[in-house]
Design a protein around this motif. Sequence first.
Motif, PDB file in Angstrom:
ATOM      1  N   ILE A  78      37.863 -30.490  42.989  1.00  0.00           N
ATOM      2  CA  ILE A  78      36.638 -30.514  42.189  1.00  0.00           C
ATOM      3  C   ILE A  78      35.501 -31.015  43.068  1.00  0.00           C
ATOM      4  CG2 ILE A  78      35.477 -31.671  40.257  1.00  0.00           C
ATOM      5  CD1 ILE A  78      38.177 -31.790  38.847  1.00  0.00           C
ATOM      6  N   ALA A  79      34.334 -30.365  42.963  1.00  0.00           N
ATOM      7  CA  ALA A  79      33.148 -30.796  43.706  1.00  0.00           C
ATOM      8  C   ALA A  79      32.285 -31.681  42.823  1.00  0.00           C
ATOM      9  CB  ALA A  79      32.358 -29.587  44.179  1.00  0.00           C
ATOM     10  N   LEU A  80      31.800 -32.787  43.404  1.00  0.00           N
ATOM     11  CA  LEU A  80      31.031 -33.779  42.659  1.00  0.00           C
ATOM     12  C   LEU A  80      29.525 -33.545  42.722  1.00  0.00           C
ATOM     13  CD1 LEU A  80      32.891 -36.983  43.896  1.00  0.00           C
ATOM     14  CD2 LEU A  80      33.117 -35.929  41.646  1.00  0.00           C
ATOM     15  N   HIS A  81      29.050 -32.689  43.626  1.00  0.00           N
ATOM     16  CA  HIS A  81      27.608 -32.513  43.863  1.00  0.00           C
ATOM     17  C   HIS A  81      26.974 -33.811  44.354  1.00  0.00           C
ATOM     18  CE1 HIS A  81      27.958 -28.640  41.970  1.00  0.00           C
ATOM     19  NE2 HIS A  81      28.267 -29.166  40.805  1.00  0.00           N
ATOM     20  N   GLY A  82      27.594 -34.459  45.352  1.00  0.00           N
ATOM     21  CA  GLY A  82      27.015 -35.677  45.906  1.00  0.00           C
ATOM     22  C   GLY A  82      27.992 -36.831  45.875  1.00  0.00           C
ATOM     23  N   VAL A  83      27.509 -37.998  46.272  1.00  0.00           N
ATOM     24  CA  VAL A  83      28.389 -39.165  46.389  1.00  0.00           C
ATOM     25  C   VAL A  83      28.413 -40.023  45.133  1.00  0.00           C
ATOM     26  CG1 VAL A  83      28.124 -39.294  48.894  1.00  0.00           C
ATOM     27  CG2 VAL A  83      26.527 -40.539  47.424  1.00  0.00           C
ATOM     28  N   ALA A  84      27.575 -39.675  44.124  1.00  0.00           N
ATOM     29  CA  ALA A  84      27.505 -40.529  42.932  1.00  0.00           C
ATOM     30  C   ALA A  84      28.810 -40.530  42.151  1.00  0.00           C
ATOM     31  CB  ALA A  84      26.353 -40.077  42.032  1.00  0.00           C
ATOM     32  N   GLY A  85      29.568 -39.447  42.262  1.00  0.00           N
ATOM     33  CA  GLY A  85      30.849 -39.395  41.575  1.00  0.00           C
ATOM     34  C   GLY A  85      30.734 -38.925  40.139  1.00  0.00           C
ATOM     35  N   SER A 144      30.688 -31.600  47.983  1.00  0.00           N
ATOM     36  CA  SER A 144      29.957 -30.345  47.767  1.00  0.00           C
ATOM     37  C   SER A 144      30.895 -29.198  47.441  1.00  0.00           C
ATOM     38  CB  SER A 144      29.144 -29.993  49.014  1.00  0.00           C
ATOM     39  OG  SER A 144      29.986 -29.511  50.044  1.00  0.00           O
ATOM     40  N   VAL A 145      30.289 -28.117  46.952  1.00  0.00           N
ATOM     41  CA  VAL A 145      31.057 -26.912  46.629  1.00  0.00           C
ATOM     42  C   VAL A 145      31.658 -26.305  47.892  1.00  0.00           C
ATOM     43  CG1 VAL A 145      30.884 -24.559  45.731  1.00  0.00           C
ATOM     44  CG2 VAL A 145      29.742 -26.433  44.533  1.00  0.00           C
ATOM     45  N   LEU A 146      30.909 -26.286  49.007  1.00  0.00           N
ATOM     46  CA  LEU A 146      31.454 -25.748  50.255  1.00  0.00           C
ATOM     47  C   LEU A 146      32.657 -26.564  50.717  1.00  0.00           C
ATOM     48  CD1 LEU A 146      28.452 -24.675  52.522  1.00  0.00           C
ATOM     49  CD2 LEU A 146      29.901 -23.275  51.069  1.00  0.00           C
ATOM     50  N   ASP A 147      32.602 -27.871  50.521  1.00  0.00           N
ATOM     51  CA  ASP A 147      33.755 -28.707  50.866  1.00  0.00           C
ATOM     52  C   ASP A 147      34.957 -28.364  49.987  1.00  0.00           C
ATOM     53  OD1 ASP A 147      32.337 -30.041  52.817  1.00  0.00           O
ATOM     54  OD2 ASP A 147      31.747 -31.691  51.510  1.00  0.00           O
ATOM     55  N   ALA A 148      34.707 -28.165  48.688  1.00  0.00           N
ATOM     56  CA  ALA A 148      35.798 -27.821  47.771  1.00  0.00           C
ATOM     57  C   ALA A 148      36.392 -26.463  48.136  1.00  0.00           C
ATOM     58  CB  ALA A 148      35.284 -27.808  46.333  1.00  0.00           C
ATOM     59  N   LEU A 149      35.557 -25.494  48.468  1.00  0.00           N
ATOM     60  CA  LEU A 149      36.050 -24.179  48.888  1.00  0.00           C
ATOM     61  C   LEU A 149      36.855 -24.295  50.180  1.00  0.00           C
ATOM     62  CD1 LEU A 149      32.923 -21.987  48.110  1.00  0.00           C
ATOM     63  CD2 LEU A 149      35.155 -21.794  46.995  1.00  0.00           C
ATOM     64  N   SER A 150      36.480 -25.226  51.048  1.00  0.00           N
ATOM     65  CA  SER A 150      37.228 -25.435  52.291  1.00  0.00           C
ATOM     66  C   SER A 150      38.633 -25.936  51.997  1.00  0.00           C
ATOM     67  CB  SER A 150      36.484 -26.434  53.190  1.00  0.00           C
ATOM     68  OG  SER A 150      35.189 -25.970  53.496  1.00  0.00           O
ATOM     69  N   VAL A 151      38.750 -26.843  51.026  1.00  0.00           N
ATOM     70  CA  VAL A 151      40.069 -27.337  50.626  1.00  0.00           C
ATOM     71  C   VAL A 151      40.893 -26.193  50.034  1.00  0.00           C
ATOM     72  CG1 VAL A 151      41.285 -28.915  49.075  1.00  0.00           C
ATOM     73  CG2 VAL A 151      39.239 -29.679  50.286  1.00  0.00           C
ATOM     74  N   MET A 152      40.241 -25.340  49.244  1.00  0.00           N
ATOM     75  CA  MET A 152      40.940 -24.169  48.695  1.00  0.00           C
ATOM     76  C   MET A 152      41.391 -23.238  49.812  1.00  0.00           C
ATOM     77  SD  MET A 152      38.666 -23.242  45.350  1.00  0.00           S
ATOM     78  CE  MET A 152      38.672 -24.292  43.894  1.00  0.00           C
ATOM     79  N   ALA A 153      40.563 -23.073  50.850  1.00  0.00           N
ATOM     80  CA  ALA A 153      40.937 -22.223  51.982  1.00  0.00           C
ATOM     81  C   ALA A 153      42.159 -22.774  52.702  1.00  0.00           C
ATOM     82  CB  ALA A 153      39.767 -22.093  52.950  1.00  0.00           C
ATOM     83  N   ALA A 154      42.371 -24.097  52.607  1.00  0.00           N
ATOM     84  CA  ALA A 154      43.562 -24.714  53.186  1.00  0.00           C
ATOM     85  C   ALA A 154      44.769 -24.601  52.266  1.00  0.00           C
ATOM     86  CB  ALA A 154      43.287 -26.183  53.507  1.00  0.00           C
ATOM     87  N   GLY A 155      44.565 -24.018  51.074  1.00  0.00           N
ATOM     88  CA  GLY A 155      45.684 -23.743  50.178  1.00  0.00           C
ATOM     89  C   GLY A 155      45.851 -24.671  49.008  1.00  0.00           C
ATOM     90  N   LEU A 156      44.883 -25.553  48.744  1.00  0.00           N
ATOM     91  CA  LEU A 156      45.006 -26.496  47.633  1.00  0.00           C
ATOM     92  C   LEU A 156      43.961 -26.169  46.577  1.00  0.00           C
ATOM     93  CD1 LEU A 156      45.469 -29.757  49.729  1.00  0.00           C
ATOM     94  CD2 LEU A 156      47.250 -28.414  48.615  1.00  0.00           C
ATOM     95  N   PRO A 157      44.363 -25.600  45.429  1.00  0.00           N
ATOM     96  CA  PRO A 157      43.391 -25.181  44.415  1.00  0.00           C
ATOM     97  C   PRO A 157      42.914 -26.304  43.502  1.00  0.00           C
ATOM     98  CG  PRO A 157      45.592 -24.600  43.704  1.00  0.00           C
ATOM     99  CD  PRO A 157      45.740 -25.213  45.071  1.00  0.00           C
ATOM    100  N   VAL A 203      25.131 -19.109  45.733  1.00  0.00           N
ATOM    101  CA  VAL A 203      24.992 -19.613  44.373  1.00  0.00           C
ATOM    102  C   VAL A 203      26.374 -19.707  43.732  1.00  0.00           C
ATOM    103  CG1 VAL A 203      23.910 -19.289  42.122  1.00  0.00           C
ATOM    104  CG2 VAL A 203      22.711 -18.558  44.194  1.00  0.00           C
ATOM    105  N   ALA A 204      26.655 -20.873  43.129  1.00  0.00           N
ATOM    106  CA  ALA A 204      27.935 -21.093  42.453  1.00  0.00           C
ATOM    107  C   ALA A 204      27.677 -21.450  40.995  1.00  0.00           C
ATOM    108  CB  ALA A 204      28.713 -22.216  43.128  1.00  0.00           C
ATOM    109  N   PRO A 205      28.252 -20.701  40.054  1.00  0.00           N
ATOM    110  CA  PRO A 205      28.138 -21.109  38.649  1.00  0.00           C
ATOM    111  C   PRO A 205      29.002 -22.331  38.384  1.00  0.00           C
ATOM    112  CG  PRO A 205      29.537 -19.166  38.858  1.00  0.00           C
ATOM    113  CD  PRO A 205      28.999 -19.440  40.224  1.00  0.00           C
ATOM    114  N   VAL A 206      28.508 -23.215  37.550  1.00  0.00           N
ATOM    115  CA  VAL A 206      29.229 -24.445  37.196  1.00  0.00           C
ATOM    116  C   VAL A 206      29.566 -24.378  35.715  1.00  0.00           C
ATOM    117  CG1 VAL A 206      29.165 -26.953  37.134  1.00  0.00           C
ATOM    118  CG2 VAL A 206      27.962 -25.718  38.959  1.00  0.00           C
ATOM    119  N   TYR A 207      30.854 -24.525  35.388  1.00  0.00           N
ATOM    120  CA  TYR A 207      31.322 -24.409  34.009  1.00  0.00           C
ATOM    121  C   TYR A 207      31.852 -25.753  33.520  1.00  0.00           C
ATOM    122  CZ  TYR A 207      31.275 -19.430  35.185  1.00  0.00           C
ATOM    123  OH  TYR A 207      30.894 -18.178  35.597  1.00  0.00           O
TER     124      TYR A 207
END
Length: 675
Positions: A233-240, A217-230, A165-169
């Motif tokens: 932003i996750a879009l929650h889908g392809v709608a943008g 997705s959020v998991l994709d965004a966290l993956s980018v953060m794991a690569a060192g880029l903070p 679960v990820a809170p969205v602000y």
Amino acid sequence: TFKKNGKGFACRCPFPDHADQKPSFTVTPTENLWHCFGCKRGGDIFAFDKLYFNLDFAASVQKHENASGLVPVPAAVPDERPSEAKIRQHLTRAAGLYAKNLAAGSAYLAGRGLGNMKLLGKHGIGYCSGNLSALIPGEGPLRRELKSIGLLLNDERERFQDCLVAPVYDVDGNILTLYGRYTGPGEKRHLFLPGRMKGLWNVSVIKTQSEIILTESVLDALSVMAAGLPNVIALHGVAGPSEREIMQFKEYGVARILLLLDGDAAGKKAMAELKERLGRFVVEVRDLPDGHDPNSYLVQYGPERLLALIRPQASFSDELSVTCGPRCYRIIAPEKNGRRLKAGIRTAHNGKLYADHLDLYAAKARKALAQDLCRLFEETPEQIEADLAKIVLACEQEPGPKTDNPMNPKDREAALSFGKAPDLIERILTDFEACGLVGEEENKLLCYIAMTSRKRKAPLSVLVLSGSGAGKTALQDTVTDFCPPEDLVKLTSLSGKALFYKDRLSLKHKVLALAEGDGVEEAAYPIRNLISSGVLMIEATIKDPATGKLTTMNNHVEGPTAVFYTTTDPWTDAETKSRFFVVGIDESREQTRRIMAFQRKRHLSDDGLLDPEKQAVIQKHHDFQRLLKPLSVRNPYSDQLTYGDDRLQGRRDQPRYLNLIKAAAFLSGSVVGPS
């Protein structure tokens, strides 16, 4: 008319303000949700009644009870939903409960390459084990409110059971909703609260970053953060993002956007559509291999490969540095367009960071910037105005992104032949002589090996200690002249915390050359830390220029880095000296005679031939250094070596001694050895 569409049904959008030409309105009965990909509306049946029929929650419930023939039970159906403030309070408490239970999802996260609990904790990621109902005493208003929000279902189960679960602000830090990523079997994957806007996950980065990366997705965004880029932003889908969110990007000064969507057909189509919608920004696209998303790419190839895919050598992050006396400014993504010169400006002083994005041609914006910088640096308006004039001139030169320095086949062959030569060491020493550095054979060779070791995981660092005028700067300058300029960071002065605010990869596998130790005394701690741990991290509070609120900024600078350092002070801090190979300059009379004889020889001719010869030597070494490949070095004789054990200092000296052996082997084998 509805038509079958995957797990649900699709039809033209029924809202009168959306002239739908093709079916974009989808309904998913298994989730009790609807969404229009055209006008971006969505939610549950109550949200539809609110938007289409203008019915409040109680009226919507009554409508559907009447339609179904069910008899309403007053105690089970609240008269109205909780207030927005109350809903946010419940969401905040639920997010806190899930965050405390994150360890229950650690096995799943590890399998997705996201085992960094500090990163997950920073963003409030949690796990729902389904025990919320048991924590609520009996029936009552609290249980009914949680059901009306959608955290609890009518059968008392939790909506997000077995989910990360990820809170969205929102951009100001107010909680909007919760997102769930189901970890169990089956096709169910992404869960949202009914009737709540999805928002953008990690959208607050637009307040401090002029460049952002968008993932699905959020998991994709966290993956980018794991690569060192903070700045992701996750879009929650392809709608943008919605049009309102796009306007918010512009309002907060976002200049560049990189799209990193899934490598499937839907992701590629969405990237093409988004690039058109985001036309007011500089937009770049990164293509993932078919079947990959950022998370699967991270799992298969690791964070370094993902980082290299996102930020190759010719990065989308164009920037330049402007130094004005002790003040250094980073100019991010300068963009000149007719009567506008837009850029992000970032600078720091005494541990305080300032960041803004503005049009440098706008007098009002420039005046406000000057006032802020006067307060930051405690400088006069005249001095800061001079700084801004220099910044504008630098931006107008429009420097292009950094690129590799290609070699023609002839130069490449010459560099390769040089690196493979059996007398490589002798040739290196001869080239030092050709560049004007006579004598000092041991020091020259040690410094060259240290410069080359920047490519290794444990590079060497050298401190040159001697009296004034002995030639320590000449030694360092000649060695660093042999280093390709893209791998060299050369400074004559350094404030205490300046290194903490450099770009993440600006020192990685680079040579950091510092002249005259008196100018960098304040930076002794970060220099020691960079050498020992290979990383610098700082968290600082900055004032958001858009809202006036204080916000936290984290900066992470990676090594490893080979550090060169010259000083005349024999009492240099022992802790600092212990990280370096400390060498002295030959101050003998014989060495003085050799230097003076060479100086006289250079004046026998004034035809300018020596400089081209020197430049040719330097270019040859640049080409050779660019051919160096990553190479694992193993010393099979290390357990047969000995080192003095009568002093504690030996514990720190022996690793440097062993690394010196490996660095020398690396110099002679890195061009011809396996990569």
